[in-house]
Design a protein around this motif. Structure first.
Motif, PDB file in Angstrom:
ATOM      1  N   LEU A 237     -18.666  -4.999  -3.310  1.00  0.00           N
ATOM      2  CA  LEU A 237     -17.481  -4.976  -4.168  1.00  0.00           C
ATOM      3  C   LEU A 237     -17.137  -3.544  -4.567  1.00  0.00           C
ATOM      4  O   LEU A 237     -15.956  -3.178  -4.666  1.00  0.00           O
ATOM      5  N   SER A 238     -18.149  -2.715  -4.769  1.00  0.00           N
ATOM      6  CA  SER A 238     -17.920  -1.308  -5.092  1.00  0.00           C
ATOM      7  C   SER A 238     -17.243  -0.584  -3.936  1.00  0.00           C
ATOM      8  O   SER A 238     -16.348   0.245  -4.143  1.00  0.00           O
ATOM      9  N   ILE A 239     -17.660  -0.911  -2.701  1.00  0.00           N
ATOM     10  CA  ILE A 239     -17.048  -0.276  -1.536  1.00  0.00           C
ATOM     11  C   ILE A 239     -15.595  -0.706  -1.401  1.00  0.00           C
ATOM     12  O   ILE A 239     -14.715   0.107  -1.077  1.00  0.00           O
ATOM     13  N   VAL A 240     -15.312  -1.986  -1.633  1.00  0.00           N
ATOM     14  CA  VAL A 240     -13.926  -2.469  -1.585  1.00  0.00           C
ATOM     15  C   VAL A 240     -13.084  -1.727  -2.623  1.00  0.00           C
ATOM     16  O   VAL A 240     -11.958  -1.284  -2.340  1.00  0.00           O
ATOM     17  N   MET A 241     -13.620  -1.575  -3.818  1.00  0.00           N
ATOM     18  CA  MET A 241     -12.921  -0.853  -4.878  1.00  0.00           C
ATOM     19  C   MET A 241     -12.690   0.599  -4.476  1.00  0.00           C
ATOM     20  O   MET A 241     -11.599   1.150  -4.674  1.00  0.00           O
ATOM     21  N   LEU A 242     -13.714   1.225  -3.887  1.00  0.00           N
ATOM     22  CA  LEU A 242     -13.598   2.617  -3.460  1.00  0.00           C
ATOM     23  C   LEU A 242     -12.537   2.778  -2.384  1.00  0.00           C
ATOM     24  O   LEU A 242     -11.744   3.735  -2.412  1.00  0.00           O
ATOM     25  N   VAL A 243     -12.488   1.850  -1.442  1.00  0.00           N
ATOM     26  CA  VAL A 243     -11.504   1.918  -0.363  1.00  0.00           C
ATOM     27  C   VAL A 243     -10.083   1.801  -0.914  1.00  0.00           C
ATOM     28  O   VAL A 243      -9.172   2.538  -0.495  1.00  0.00           O
ATOM     29  N   ILE A 244      -9.886   0.912  -1.877  1.00  0.00           N
ATOM     30  CA  ILE A 244      -8.552   0.750  -2.469  1.00  0.00           C
ATOM     31  C   ILE A 244      -8.128   2.020  -3.190  1.00  0.00           C
ATOM     32  O   ILE A 244      -6.994   2.506  -3.025  1.00  0.00           O
ATOM     33  N   VAL A 245      -9.029   2.591  -3.982  1.00  0.00           N
ATOM     34  CA  VAL A 245      -8.707   3.807  -4.728  1.00  0.00           C
ATOM     35  C   VAL A 245      -8.435   4.967  -3.776  1.00  0.00           C
ATOM     36  O   VAL A 245      -7.461   5.715  -3.944  1.00  0.00           O
ATOM     37  N   LEU A 246      -9.286   5.140  -2.760  1.00  0.00           N
ATOM     38  CA  LEU A 246      -9.082   6.225  -1.804  1.00  0.00           C
ATOM     39  C   LEU A 246      -7.787   6.040  -1.021  1.00  0.00           C
ATOM     40  O   LEU A 246      -7.135   7.023  -0.655  1.00  0.00           O
ATOM     41  N   SER A 247      -7.407   4.806  -0.769  1.00  0.00           N
ATOM     42  CA  SER A 247      -6.150   4.539  -0.065  1.00  0.00           C
ATOM     43  C   SER A 247      -4.960   4.997  -0.903  1.00  0.00           C
ATOM     44  O   SER A 247      -4.011   5.606  -0.381  1.00  0.00           O
ATOM     45  N   ILE A 248      -5.022   4.720  -2.208  1.00  0.00           N
ATOM     46  CA  ILE A 248      -3.942   5.154  -3.104  1.00  0.00           C
ATOM     47  C   ILE A 248      -3.880   6.677  -3.169  1.00  0.00           C
ATOM     48  O   ILE A 248      -2.796   7.283  -3.099  1.00  0.00           O
ATOM     49  N   VAL A 249      -5.034   7.315  -3.284  1.00  0.00           N
ATOM     50  CA  VAL A 249      -5.081   8.775  -3.348  1.00  0.00           C
ATOM     51  C   VAL A 249      -4.574   9.386  -2.044  1.00  0.00           C
ATOM     52  O   VAL A 249      -3.802  10.359  -2.047  1.00  0.00           O
ATOM     53  N   SER A 250      -4.994   8.829  -0.915  1.00  0.00           N
ATOM     54  CA  SER A 250      -4.556   9.343   0.388  1.00  0.00           C
ATOM     55  C   SER A 250      -3.057   9.166   0.583  1.00  0.00           C
ATOM     56  O   SER A 250      -2.384  10.056   1.119  1.00  0.00           O
ATOM     57  N   LEU A 251      -2.531   8.027   0.145  1.00  0.00           N
ATOM     58  CA  LEU A 251      -1.095   7.784   0.254  1.00  0.00           C
ATOM     59  C   LEU A 251      -0.308   8.793  -0.563  1.00  0.00           C
ATOM     60  O   LEU A 251       0.698   9.349  -0.103  1.00  0.00           O
ATOM     61  N   SER A 252      -0.765   9.042  -1.777  1.00  0.00           N
ATOM     62  CA  SER A 252      -0.099  10.018  -2.638  1.00  0.00           C
ATOM     63  C   SER A 252      -0.153  11.409  -2.028  1.00  0.00           C
ATOM     64  O   SER A 252       0.836  12.146  -2.013  1.00  0.00           O
ATOM     65  N   ASP A 253      -1.313  11.778  -1.483  1.00  0.00           N
ATOM     66  CA  ASP A 253      -1.472  13.095  -0.867  1.00  0.00           C
ATOM     67  C   ASP A 253      -0.594  13.228   0.368  1.00  0.00           C
ATOM     68  O   ASP A 253       0.032  14.265   0.607  1.00  0.00           O
ATOM     69  N   ARG A 254      -0.504  12.166   1.166  1.00  0.00           N
ATOM     70  CA  ARG A 254       0.332  12.199   2.368  1.00  0.00           C
ATOM     71  C   ARG A 254       1.798  12.348   2.019  1.00  0.00           C
ATOM     72  O   ARG A 254       2.546  13.067   2.698  1.00  0.00           O
ATOM     73  N   MET A 255       2.218  11.668   0.943  1.00  0.00           N
ATOM     74  CA  MET A 255       3.615  11.783   0.522  1.00  0.00           C
ATOM     75  C   MET A 255       3.954  13.219   0.134  1.00  0.00           C
ATOM     76  O   MET A 255       5.029  13.731   0.464  1.00  0.00           O
ATOM     77  N   GLU A 256       3.036  13.873  -0.560  1.00  0.00           N
ATOM     78  CA  GLU A 256       3.291  15.251  -0.961  1.00  0.00           C
ATOM     79  C   GLU A 256       3.280  16.187   0.240  1.00  0.00           C
ATOM     80  O   GLU A 256       4.070  17.122   0.332  1.00  0.00           O
ATOM     81  N   ARG A 257       2.343  15.962   1.176  1.00  0.00           N
ATOM     82  CA  ARG A 257       2.249  16.831   2.348  1.00  0.00           C
ATOM     83  C   ARG A 257       3.492  16.728   3.226  1.00  0.00           C
ATOM     84  O   ARG A 257       3.937  17.715   3.805  1.00  0.00           O
ATOM     85  N   LYS A 258       4.055  15.542   3.349  1.00  0.00           N
ATOM     86  CA  LYS A 258       5.221  15.346   4.193  1.00  0.00           C
ATOM     87  C   LYS A 258       6.521  15.680   3.474  1.00  0.00           C
ATOM     88  O   LYS A 258       7.591  15.615   4.068  1.00  0.00           O
ATOM     89  N   GLY A 259       6.403  15.970   2.176  1.00  0.00           N
ATOM     90  CA  GLY A 259       7.591  16.350   1.435  1.00  0.00           C
ATOM     91  C   GLY A 259       8.484  15.188   1.068  1.00  0.00           C
ATOM     92  O   GLY A 259       9.652  15.381   0.734  1.00  0.00           O
ATOM     93  N   LEU A 260       7.942  13.951   1.100  1.00  0.00           N
ATOM     94  CA  LEU A 260       8.776  12.800   0.767  1.00  0.00           C
ATOM     95  C   LEU A 260       9.061  12.723  -0.714  1.00  0.00           C
ATOM     96  O   LEU A 260       9.969  12.027  -1.142  1.00  0.00           O
ATOM     97  N   THR A 261       8.260  13.427  -1.515  1.00  0.00           N
ATOM     98  CA  THR A 261       8.503  13.408  -2.946  1.00  0.00           C
ATOM     99  C   THR A 261       9.282  14.620  -3.413  1.00  0.00           C
ATOM    100  O   THR A 261      10.161  14.526  -4.261  1.00  0.00           O
ATOM    101  N   GLY A 262       8.977  15.769  -2.859  1.00  0.00           N
ATOM    102  CA  GLY A 262       9.635  16.972  -3.353  1.00  0.00           C
ATOM    103  C   GLY A 262      10.851  17.386  -2.555  1.00  0.00           C
ATOM    104  O   GLY A 262      11.619  18.231  -2.983  1.00  0.00           O
ATOM    105  N   GLY A 263      11.040  16.769  -1.385  1.00  0.00           N
ATOM    106  CA  GLY A 263      12.137  17.226  -0.548  1.00  0.00           C
ATOM    107  C   GLY A 263      13.302  16.281  -0.458  1.00  0.00           C
ATOM    108  O   GLY A 263      14.098  16.358   0.479  1.00  0.00           O
ATOM    109  N   LEU A 264      13.416  15.332  -1.389  1.00  0.00           N
ATOM    110  CA  LEU A 264      14.543  14.403  -1.344  1.00  0.00           C
ATOM    111  C   LEU A 264      15.833  15.114  -1.735  1.00  0.00           C
ATOM    112  O   LEU A 264      15.832  15.960  -2.588  1.00  0.00           O
TER     113      LEU A 264
END
Length: 264
Positions: A237-264
């Motif tokens: 259950l801890s690993i499932v929780m970790l995967v969900i949290v890391l997925s959210i963090v990775s998604l946020s980081d990817r959005m910033e790297r691709k400029g989807l948040t700052g380049g609209l």
């Protein structure tokens, strides 16, 4: 940091055999998590609460941060208001959670107010020990983590861009929608990430104000490692929780790297 994670990963594949557990490599613990309705319900409930807390924090934090940056003309007042949001972080977490337990309780401030104004005749218990009380408490506890990145993002927006949009004939709302909001989205994304992850992993506030239906994923993990002594299932259950949290963090980081948040 990697060593504890590695131990948890290995333990998640072990087999529970009363009264202990034995090393093994099998996926029974993960299968249990996704086939047993009670664990699926806990995961979905935790996601729901974390999302609601993030949305509530955003709806409160963005207007507040916007006022501080663009509308508050007094530097002293701006500093005091900003500190009013940050100061609770210096107070004990338990105290901040107990504050809302006191406010929402049958003898609390909210019930007393409603009785005094004649809305209810006797104290009501509907405000405490439910998901509403969890969302309110967690929003209060974690809203500084939404305010700080949004405030920083808004503060970095050049004022001449807003002025230029006004010179081009845009009204205040159009300037906000096409200039201010897009440029502040990196702060919004960071605030959502912080608030979601912290809410998703919290177990003290749900324990204090959640009631029978207040168990979140962290509470179940604590139970598996404690009273149930089922470390393999708790690790899975801890690993499932970790995967969900890391997925959210990775998604946020990817959005910033691709400029989807700052380049609209």
């Amino acid at each position: 940091m990697l060593l504890p994670y590695g131990i948890i990963v290995v333990t998640s594949f072990w087999l529970k055999k009363y009264p202990s557990f034995i090393p093994d490599f099998q996926f029974g613990n993960y299968i249990t998590l996704f086939t047993d309705p009670q664990y699926v319900l806990v995961i979905l409930r935790t996601l729901k609460i974390a999302i609601l807390v993030s949305i509530a924090s955003f709806l409160l934090a963005y207007p507040f941060a916007y006022y501080l940056v663009f509308r508050c003309k007094s530097a002293a007042l701006r500093a005091w208001l900003y500190m009013a949001v940050i100061a609770p972080l210096w107070v004990s977490y338990l105290l901040r959670a107990y504050i809302w337990k006191t406010i929402l309780g049958t003898e609390g401030v909210l019930n007393s107010l409603l009785i005094n104004v004649g809305i209810i005749d006797e104290p009501s218990s509907i405000f405490l020990y439910n998901q509403f009380s969890m969302v309110v408490t967690l929003t209060y506890i974690f809203i500084p983590f939404m305010v700080m990145p949004i405030y920083t993002a808004l503060e970095k927006i050049p004022t001449n861009l807003v002025e230029a949009s006004a010179d081009l004939g845009m009204g205040p709302w159009r300037s906000f929608w096409h200039v201010t909001l897009p440029l502040s989205l990196p702060g919004v994304a960071a605030g959502f990430t912080l608030t979601f992850c912290l809410s998703f992993g919290d177990f003290i506030a749900p324990f204090l104000v959640g009631g029978p239906d207040g168990n979140l994923i962290a509470n179940v993990i604590a139970t598996q490692f404690g009273a149930a002594l089922n470390w393999p299932l708790g690790s899975a259950l801890s690993i499932v929780m970790l995967v969900i949290v890391l997925s959210i963090v990775s998604l946020s980081d990817r959005m910033e790297r691709k400029g989807l948040t700052g380049g609209l």
